[in-house]
Design a protein around this motif. Sequence first.
Motif, PDB file in Angstrom:
ATOM      1  N   GLY A 203       0.792  -1.220   0.000  1.00 50.20           N
ATOM      2  CA  GLY A 203       0.000   0.000   0.000  1.00 50.20           C
ATOM      3  C   GLY A 203       0.824   1.270   0.000  1.00 50.20           C
ATOM      4  O   GLY A 203       0.425   2.296   0.564  1.00 50.20           O
ATOM      5  N   LYS A 204       1.994   1.228  -0.655  1.00 45.14           N
ATOM      6  CA  LYS A 204       2.923   2.362  -0.588  1.00 45.14           C
ATOM      7  C   LYS A 204       2.875   3.252  -1.831  1.00 45.14           C
ATOM      8  O   LYS A 204       3.739   4.097  -2.009  1.00 45.14           O
ATOM      9  N   LEU A 205       1.902   3.062  -2.711  1.00 39.01           N
ATOM     10  CA  LEU A 205       1.912   3.802  -3.977  1.00 39.01           C
ATOM     11  C   LEU A 205       0.953   4.979  -4.025  1.00 39.01           C
ATOM     12  O   LEU A 205       0.802   5.630  -5.060  1.00 39.01           O
ATOM     13  N   ASP A 206       0.267   5.251  -2.913  1.00 38.37           N
ATOM     14  CA  ASP A 206      -0.557   6.466  -2.802  1.00 38.37           C
ATOM     15  C   ASP A 206      -1.550   6.621  -3.950  1.00 38.37           C
ATOM     16  O   ASP A 206      -1.727   7.705  -4.493  1.00 38.37           O
ATOM     17  N   GLY A 207      -2.190   5.534  -4.331  1.00 40.68           N
ATOM     18  CA  GLY A 207      -3.213   5.613  -5.366  1.00 40.68           C
ATOM     19  C   GLY A 207      -2.685   5.844  -6.760  1.00 40.68           C
ATOM     20  O   GLY A 207      -3.416   6.321  -7.638  1.00 40.68           O
ATOM     21  N   GLY A 221      16.702  -2.709 -14.437  1.00 36.97           N
ATOM     22  CA  GLY A 221      15.436  -3.140 -15.012  1.00 36.97           C
ATOM     23  C   GLY A 221      14.306  -2.313 -14.436  1.00 36.97           C
ATOM     24  O   GLY A 221      14.521  -1.421 -13.615  1.00 36.97           O
ATOM     25  N   ALA A 222      13.086  -2.605 -14.864  1.00 38.03           N
ATOM     26  CA  ALA A 222      11.922  -1.894 -14.341  1.00 38.03           C
ATOM     27  C   ALA A 222      10.716  -2.813 -14.365  1.00 38.03           C
ATOM     28  O   ALA A 222      10.609  -3.706 -15.206  1.00 38.03           O
ATOM     29  N   GLY A 223       9.827  -2.596 -13.420  1.00 34.00           N
ATOM     30  CA  GLY A 223       8.544  -3.281 -13.391  1.00 34.00           C
ATOM     31  C   GLY A 223       7.449  -2.244 -13.464  1.00 34.00           C
ATOM     32  O   GLY A 223       7.504  -1.221 -12.761  1.00 34.00           O
ATOM     33  N   VAL A 224       6.453  -2.461 -14.309  1.00 34.83           N
ATOM     34  CA  VAL A 224       5.403  -1.467 -14.542  1.00 34.83           C
ATOM     35  C   VAL A 224       4.049  -2.034 -14.125  1.00 34.83           C
ATOM     36  O   VAL A 224       3.695  -3.161 -14.485  1.00 34.83           O
ATOM     37  N   LEU A 225       3.307  -1.239 -13.346  1.00 33.40           N
ATOM     38  CA  LEU A 225       1.941  -1.579 -12.952  1.00 33.40           C
ATOM     39  C   LEU A 225       1.002  -0.509 -13.490  1.00 33.40           C
ATOM     40  O   LEU A 225       1.210   0.683 -13.241  1.00 33.40           O
ATOM     41  N   ILE A 226      -0.025  -0.929 -14.226  1.00 26.18           N
ATOM     42  CA  ILE A 226      -1.054  -0.019 -14.708  1.00 26.18           C
ATOM     43  C   ILE A 226      -2.351  -0.382 -14.013  1.00 26.18           C
ATOM     44  O   ILE A 226      -2.867  -1.491 -14.171  1.00 26.18           O
ATOM     45  N   ASP A 227      -2.881   0.526 -13.197  1.00 23.88           N
ATOM     46  CA  ASP A 227      -4.060   0.242 -12.374  1.00 23.88           C
ATOM     47  C   ASP A 227      -3.860  -1.024 -11.547  1.00 23.88           C
ATOM     48  O   ASP A 227      -4.785  -1.820 -11.382  1.00 23.88           O
ATOM     49  N   GLY A 228      -2.665  -1.220 -11.038  1.00 24.25           N
ATOM     50  CA  GLY A 228      -2.381  -2.373 -10.192  1.00 24.25           C
ATOM     51  C   GLY A 228      -2.146  -3.665 -10.935  1.00 24.25           C
ATOM     52  O   GLY A 228      -1.935  -4.711 -10.318  1.00 24.25           O
ATOM     53  N   ILE A 229      -2.175  -3.620 -12.273  1.00 24.85           N
ATOM     54  CA  ILE A 229      -1.980  -4.810 -13.094  1.00 24.85           C
ATOM     55  C   ILE A 229      -0.578  -4.773 -13.697  1.00 24.85           C
ATOM     56  O   ILE A 229      -0.158  -3.758 -14.252  1.00 24.85           O
ATOM     57  N   LEU A 327       3.566   7.736 -16.821  1.00 30.36           N
ATOM     58  CA  LEU A 327       3.682   7.373 -15.413  1.00 30.36           C
ATOM     59  C   LEU A 327       3.289   8.535 -14.506  1.00 30.36           C
ATOM     60  O   LEU A 327       3.511   9.697 -14.838  1.00 30.36           O
ATOM     61  N   ASP A 328       2.716   8.200 -13.344  1.00 29.28           N
ATOM     62  CA  ASP A 328       2.536   9.211 -12.303  1.00 29.28           C
ATOM     63  C   ASP A 328       3.290   8.839 -11.028  1.00 29.28           C
ATOM     64  O   ASP A 328       3.228   9.562 -10.038  1.00 29.28           O
ATOM     65  N   SER A 329       4.030   7.717 -11.077  1.00 28.37           N
ATOM     66  CA  SER A 329       4.758   7.272  -9.893  1.00 28.37           C
ATOM     67  C   SER A 329       5.976   6.452 -10.300  1.00 28.37           C
ATOM     68  O   SER A 329       5.882   5.595 -11.179  1.00 28.37           O
ATOM     69  N   VAL A 330       7.099   6.719  -9.639  1.00 29.85           N
ATOM     70  CA  VAL A 330       8.333   5.958  -9.852  1.00 29.85           C
ATOM     71  C   VAL A 330       8.964   5.701  -8.495  1.00 29.85           C
ATOM     72  O   VAL A 330       9.064   6.619  -7.665  1.00 29.85           O
ATOM     73  N   GLN A 363       2.094  15.559 -12.119  1.00 30.49           N
ATOM     74  CA  GLN A 363       3.477  15.323 -11.763  1.00 30.49           C
ATOM     75  C   GLN A 363       3.764  13.831 -11.695  1.00 30.49           C
ATOM     76  O   GLN A 363       2.845  13.010 -11.701  1.00 30.49           O
ATOM     77  N   VAL A 364       5.045  13.494 -11.632  1.00 25.93           N
ATOM     78  CA  VAL A 364       5.465  12.111 -11.412  1.00 25.93           C
ATOM     79  C   VAL A 364       6.170  12.064 -10.056  1.00 25.93           C
ATOM     80  O   VAL A 364       7.224  12.687  -9.884  1.00 25.93           O
ATOM     81  N   ALA A 365       5.575  11.365  -9.109  1.00 22.71           N
ATOM     82  CA  ALA A 365       6.185  11.233  -7.787  1.00 22.71           C
ATOM     83  C   ALA A 365       7.361  10.267  -7.878  1.00 22.71           C
ATOM     84  O   ALA A 365       7.229   9.167  -8.427  1.00 22.71           O
ATOM     85  N   VAL A 366       8.501  10.663  -7.359  1.00 21.88           N
ATOM     86  CA  VAL A 366       9.704   9.823  -7.375  1.00 21.88           C
ATOM     87  C   VAL A 366      10.157   9.622  -5.940  1.00 21.88           C
ATOM     88  O   VAL A 366      10.291  10.595  -5.188  1.00 21.88           O
ATOM     89  N   ARG A 367      10.374   8.370  -5.557  1.00 19.30           N
ATOM     90  CA  ARG A 367      10.780   8.084  -4.181  1.00 19.30           C
ATOM     91  C   ARG A 367      11.642   6.833  -4.149  1.00 19.30           C
ATOM     92  O   ARG A 367      11.644   6.047  -5.104  1.00 19.30           O
ATOM     93  N   LEU A 368      12.336   6.651  -3.038  1.00 19.19           N
ATOM     94  CA  LEU A 368      13.003   5.384  -2.790  1.00 19.19           C
ATOM     95  C   LEU A 368      11.983   4.389  -2.272  1.00 19.19           C
ATOM     96  O   LEU A 368      11.082   4.742  -1.498  1.00 19.19           O
TER      97      LEU A 368
END
Length: 402
Positions: A203-207, A221-229, A327-330, A363-368
């Motif tokens: 639950g760390k992706l803030d919607g 590498g990268a992993g991508v989730l679109i609407d949680g999928i 993207l809106d989150s990284v 915006q695109v939120a970027v966090r560790l």
Amino acid sequence: MASQRGALVGGTSRGLVLDLIRAQGPISRVSLAEATGLTQATMSTVVRQLLSDGLVVETGHGESTGGKRPVMLDVNPSSRFAVGVQIGRESITYVVADLVGAIVGRTRTPGMDGDEPGGMIERLAQEIRNTLDGLGVDKASVVGVGIAAPGPLDLARGAILHSPHLSAWADAPIRSMLSTAVGLPVVLDNDATAAAIGDFWGGKLDGAVAHASVYMGSGIGAGVLIDGIVFRGASSNAAELGQIVVTDANGAETVLEEVAGPSAIARSAREGGEAERLGLSGNDDFDDFRLIAKASVRGDRGAGALIDRSAAHLASGVLTMANLFDLDSVSLAGPAFAVAGPAYVRAISARLESDFFGRAQHQVAVRLSADVSDAAAVGGAALVLQSELAPRTMGLSAPATV
């Protein structure tokens, strides 16, 4: 076995209810029925089964809305556990998570550099047994093991194909081999995808609607989730960020890993005559990269310039990915971000703020990542919990069993 690309559409009624209790509990049967659309009779049957299996407990009464006070339900965290194993050339991390995804124990051991599959599988299995025994976790309560490995992978066969960082494991069916050795169901997925699922499960992706977890160990590498999928692509090897073609300082075409990855930065330091000053051994690129990152954090200008160069190249790659997927989150995950991660966050945030195509809309939120070093291991455990107990529409592959 489920198709490697097939989504588990909502799972069973039991999985749907358990997932909702996990996410929103304590919650009443009436609220569960309203949220799921299941009839009261079906809900009563499902809840009775979950209580009987010890997965769910009654925690008292809620507030009355005019009638009897409802009995509230919540997940029993210690009823089931999952093991996550993050494998890489630089290190192997083992975590044990309970049913709500809380980490109850973790172990880190040397990596798999050059190790042959046969002996390595027994080492993995023994370390899993040792970790469970040390925590006092009964194997009967463990639902399975989730392996997070660098790609490319063949998820249908549960095999690492030809990872440049684990060459001895080319085409080895690691999923079935480990399942046989440890006597538990095993799920295999890409380390970056696992890290993304771990962030989602916790639950760390803030919607976030469109999220990418950028994972850097020995590779990128990268992993991508679109609407949680999970977005997987044609062969479940999507978003290989490190393989984006870029131009190096000499104007030659190469891939992003070759200019931004830990090995590239370690080589640059040695070629630039910085090895002795920074205490680099030259024996292990990733260890040398860690030393450079530590020196950078301490304020060493030469080391800081090397990290900034890596971060600038990576920021360009993330910008490309952000534009492709809107993207809106990284989040940044993996052992390479453990020390100098904030420098990468700053560089990527600045590049997206100035050059992201959709910046006028959002915006695109970027966090560790919350578990930056062990994110893929945490995600591996989440993979097991998700696919075994509460599958959502995430495109997860079925676990191999002995």
